[in-house]
Design a protein around this motif. Structure first.
Motif, PDB file in Angstrom:
ATOM      1  N   GLU A 119       0.816  -1.218   0.000  1.00 50.03           N
ATOM      2  CA  GLU A 119       0.000   0.000   0.000  1.00 50.03           C
ATOM      3  C   GLU A 119       0.844   1.261   0.000  1.00 50.03           C
ATOM      4  O   GLU A 119       0.309   2.375  -0.003  1.00 50.03           O
ATOM      5  CB  GLU A 119      -0.932   0.013   1.223  1.00 50.03           C
ATOM      6  N   GLY A 120       2.158   1.122   0.036  1.00 46.39           N
ATOM      7  CA  GLY A 120       3.044   2.277   0.041  1.00 46.39           C
ATOM      8  C   GLY A 120       3.325   2.835   1.424  1.00 46.39           C
ATOM      9  O   GLY A 120       3.921   3.907   1.548  1.00 46.39           O
ATOM     10  N   SER A 121       2.926   2.113   2.470  1.00 48.82           N
ATOM     11  CA  SER A 121       3.186   2.558   3.843  1.00 48.82           C
ATOM     12  C   SER A 121       4.565   2.095   4.289  1.00 48.82           C
ATOM     13  O   SER A 121       5.019   1.007   3.926  1.00 48.82           O
ATOM     14  CB  SER A 121       2.114   2.018   4.790  1.00 48.82           C
ATOM     15  N   CYS A 122       5.206   2.920   5.094  1.00 46.67           N
ATOM     16  CA  CYS A 122       6.577   2.644   5.529  1.00 46.67           C
ATOM     17  C   CYS A 122       6.604   1.514   6.559  1.00 46.67           C
ATOM     18  O   CYS A 122       5.879   1.549   7.554  1.00 46.67           O
ATOM     19  CB  CYS A 122       7.192   3.912   6.120  1.00 46.67           C
ATOM     20  N   THR A 123       7.454   0.538   6.318  1.00 49.60           N
ATOM     21  CA  THR A 123       7.658  -0.566   7.253  1.00 49.60           C
ATOM     22  C   THR A 123       9.086  -0.628   7.776  1.00 49.60           C
ATOM     23  O   THR A 123       9.365  -1.371   8.724  1.00 49.60           O
ATOM     24  CB  THR A 123       7.316  -1.902   6.578  1.00 49.60           C
ATOM     25  N   LEU A 124       9.986   0.123   7.147  1.00 58.24           N
ATOM     26  CA  LEU A 124      11.398   0.108   7.533  1.00 58.24           C
ATOM     27  C   LEU A 124      11.984   1.491   7.308  1.00 58.24           C
ATOM     28  O   LEU A 124      11.751   2.117   6.269  1.00 58.24           O
ATOM     29  CB  LEU A 124      12.164  -0.931   6.714  1.00 58.24           C
ATOM     30  N   SER A 138      10.038   6.275  14.718  1.00 57.33           N
ATOM     31  CA  SER A 138       8.727   5.884  15.241  1.00 57.33           C
ATOM     32  C   SER A 138       7.589   6.579  14.521  1.00 57.33           C
ATOM     33  O   SER A 138       6.526   5.996  14.304  1.00 57.33           O
ATOM     34  CB  SER A 138       8.658   6.181  16.744  1.00 57.33           C
ATOM     35  N   LYS A 139       7.804   7.842  14.125  1.00 54.92           N
ATOM     36  CA  LYS A 139       6.754   8.578  13.421  1.00 54.92           C
ATOM     37  C   LYS A 139       6.707   8.229  11.940  1.00 54.92           C
ATOM     38  O   LYS A 139       5.673   8.408  11.290  1.00 54.92           O
ATOM     39  CB  LYS A 139       6.969  10.083  13.598  1.00 54.92           C
ATOM     40  N   ALA A 140       7.810   7.756  11.395  1.00 54.39           N
ATOM     41  CA  ALA A 140       7.848   7.426   9.968  1.00 54.39           C
ATOM     42  C   ALA A 140       7.127   6.122   9.665  1.00 54.39           C
ATOM     43  O   ALA A 140       6.534   5.970   8.591  1.00 54.39           O
ATOM     44  CB  ALA A 140       9.296   7.333   9.490  1.00 54.39           C
ATOM     45  N   LEU A 141       7.172   5.187  10.602  1.00 53.39           N
ATOM     46  CA  LEU A 141       6.538   3.890  10.365  1.00 53.39           C
ATOM     47  C   LEU A 141       5.037   4.056  10.152  1.00 53.39           C
ATOM     48  O   LEU A 141       4.371   4.830  10.839  1.00 53.39           O
ATOM     49  CB  LEU A 141       6.807   2.950  11.541  1.00 53.39           C
ATOM     50  N   ASN A 142       4.522   3.324   9.171  1.00 52.26           N
ATOM     51  CA  ASN A 142       3.111   3.304   8.775  1.00 52.26           C
ATOM     52  C   ASN A 142       2.679   4.576   8.031  1.00 52.26           C
ATOM     53  O   ASN A 142       1.509   4.677   7.663  1.00 52.26           O
ATOM     54  CB  ASN A 142       2.190   3.092   9.992  1.00 52.26           C
ATOM     55  N   ARG A 143       3.605   5.502   7.807  1.00 53.15           N
ATOM     56  CA  ARG A 143       3.281   6.667   6.980  1.00 53.15           C
ATOM     57  C   ARG A 143       3.417   6.313   5.498  1.00 53.15           C
ATOM     58  O   ARG A 143       4.220   5.466   5.121  1.00 53.15           O
ATOM     59  CB  ARG A 143       4.228   7.833   7.286  1.00 53.15           C
ATOM     60  N   HIS A 144       2.645   7.017   4.662  1.00 50.81           N
ATOM     61  CA  HIS A 144       2.781   6.820   3.220  1.00 50.81           C
ATOM     62  C   HIS A 144       4.075   7.458   2.742  1.00 50.81           C
ATOM     63  O   HIS A 144       4.534   8.463   3.292  1.00 50.81           O
ATOM     64  CB  HIS A 144       1.579   7.428   2.488  1.00 50.81           C
ATOM     65  N   TYR A 145       4.676   6.862   1.721  1.00 49.37           N
ATOM     66  CA  TYR A 145       5.995   7.336   1.285  1.00 49.37           C
ATOM     67  C   TYR A 145       5.959   8.778   0.776  1.00 49.37           C
ATOM     68  O   TYR A 145       6.988   9.467   0.785  1.00 49.37           O
ATOM     69  CB  TYR A 145       6.573   6.403   0.213  1.00 49.37           C
ATOM     70  N   THR A 146       4.813   9.272   0.337  1.00 46.27           N
ATOM     71  CA  THR A 146       4.714  10.660  -0.136  1.00 46.27           C
ATOM     72  C   THR A 146       4.851  11.656   1.008  1.00 46.27           C
ATOM     73  O   THR A 146       5.050  12.854   0.771  1.00 46.27           O
ATOM     74  CB  THR A 146       3.372  10.877  -0.843  1.00 46.27           C
ATOM     75  N   GLN A 147       4.764  11.169   2.260  1.00 40.65           N
ATOM     76  CA  GLN A 147       4.867  12.037   3.438  1.00 40.65           C
ATOM     77  C   GLN A 147       6.217  11.909   4.139  1.00 40.65           C
ATOM     78  O   GLN A 147       6.401  12.464   5.212  1.00 40.65           O
ATOM     79  CB  GLN A 147       3.754  11.702   4.432  1.00 40.65           C
ATOM     80  N   LEU A 148       7.146  11.202   3.509  1.00 39.61           N
ATOM     81  CA  LEU A 148       8.419  10.949   4.173  1.00 39.61           C
ATOM     82  C   LEU A 148       9.519  11.900   3.706  1.00 39.61           C
ATOM     83  O   LEU A 148      10.063  12.669   4.499  1.00 39.61           O
ATOM     84  CB  LEU A 148       8.848   9.492   3.945  1.00 39.61           C
ATOM     85  N   ILE A 149       9.852  11.830   2.427  1.00 38.40           N
ATOM     86  CA  ILE A 149      10.962  12.613   1.883  1.00 38.40           C
ATOM     87  C   ILE A 149      10.444  13.481   0.733  1.00 38.40           C
ATOM     88  O   ILE A 149       9.755  12.972  -0.157  1.00 38.40           O
ATOM     89  CB  ILE A 149      12.090  11.687   1.385  1.00 38.40           C
ATOM     90  N   PRO A 150      10.738  14.770   0.751  1.00 41.39           N
ATOM     91  CA  PRO A 150      10.270  15.651  -0.330  1.00 41.39           C
ATOM     92  C   PRO A 150      10.778  15.172  -1.691  1.00 41.39           C
ATOM     93  O   PRO A 150      11.948  14.837  -1.851  1.00 41.39           O
ATOM     94  CB  PRO A 150      10.866  17.011   0.038  1.00 41.39           C
TER      95      PRO A 150
END
Length: 224
Positions: A119-124, A138-150
């Motif tokens: 689904e594009g959610s962060c697992t690692l 801890s905050k990055a896990l389960n976030r969508h990859y579009t919300q991680l790195i610009p």
């Protein structure tokens, strides 16, 4: 016992109830025998009371034997339960050590490593990715990859192709502002397949110095 053996608890309760009745029958027979001994007239009633006493004694003896076997069985089950709990604890400890070892390896890498599920959610998310994005693990896990790195959202197509198992050419680059400086990263996409799920692993390598040298060489060639 009701919580430990929910299936056999009813049978055990029935057995204990019957055994209580047998003990009562034994003591009743004993009283009848005392009466028969003290009585001067021997009759069928005295014989019947003696028979009740004998049956009660036999049933109580059988009950004691069955209780002993039952307790031995419970003890064996309890020992097996303790053994299983010890093995489970050892396996859990081993799993924890292996997970910590893998995490330490990933955190020791200079490359940013990001794992995504189907689904594009962060697992690692390793420490290099944490420093690059400014988002804690801890905050990055389960976030969508579009919300991680610009800028990572610009690579939707390679990410989805990698999730399908296709090989992605390693010529993707991303420029990111890190600590006020423009950094250039080479992005690699690796398909990740497990038994029942698909995903992708993203690796970002800092190639800022290499890119500057390439640009200087190109500029020098133009000047010449």
């Amino acid at each position: 016992l009701k919580n430990v053996f929910p299936e056999g608890y009813k049978d055990l309760a029935l057995f204990l109830t019957v055994h209580r009745y047998l003990i009562a029958a034994f003591f009743s027979g004993y009283l009848f025998v005392l009466y028969a001994i003290n009585s001067t007239n021997f009759s069928m009633g005295n014989l019947f009371s003696g028979f009740i006493f004998l049956c009660g004694a036999v049933f109580v003896l059988l009950g004691i034997i069955l209780q002993e076997r039952m307790l031995n069985t419970i003890g064996e089950v309890y020992e097996q339960s303790l053994k299983m709990n010890r093995e489970l604890a050892e396996n859990q400890e081993k799993l924890t050590r292996n997970r910590d070892h893998t995490r330490n390896i990933l955190n020791s890498l200079s490359s940013a490593i990001i794992g995504l599920d189907a689904e594009g959610s962060c697992t690692l998310f390793n420490e290099a990715a944490e420093h690059l994005s400014g988002i804690s693990i801890s905050k990055a896990l389960n976030r969508h990859y579009t919300q991680l790195i610009p800028g990572l959202s610009d690579f939707d197509d390679p990410i989805h192709l990698a999730m399908k198992g296709e090989k992605i050419t390693p010529d993707n680059r991303l420029e990111i502002d890190v600590d006020g400086a423009c950094k250039v990263f080479a992005i690699y996409f690796f398909p990740l397949k497990t038994r029942d799920r698909e995903g992708v692993v993203i690796r970002l390598d800092d190639i800022t110095e290499k890119t500057l040298m390439e640009r200087q060489i190109i500029q020098s060639e133009k000047m010449m």
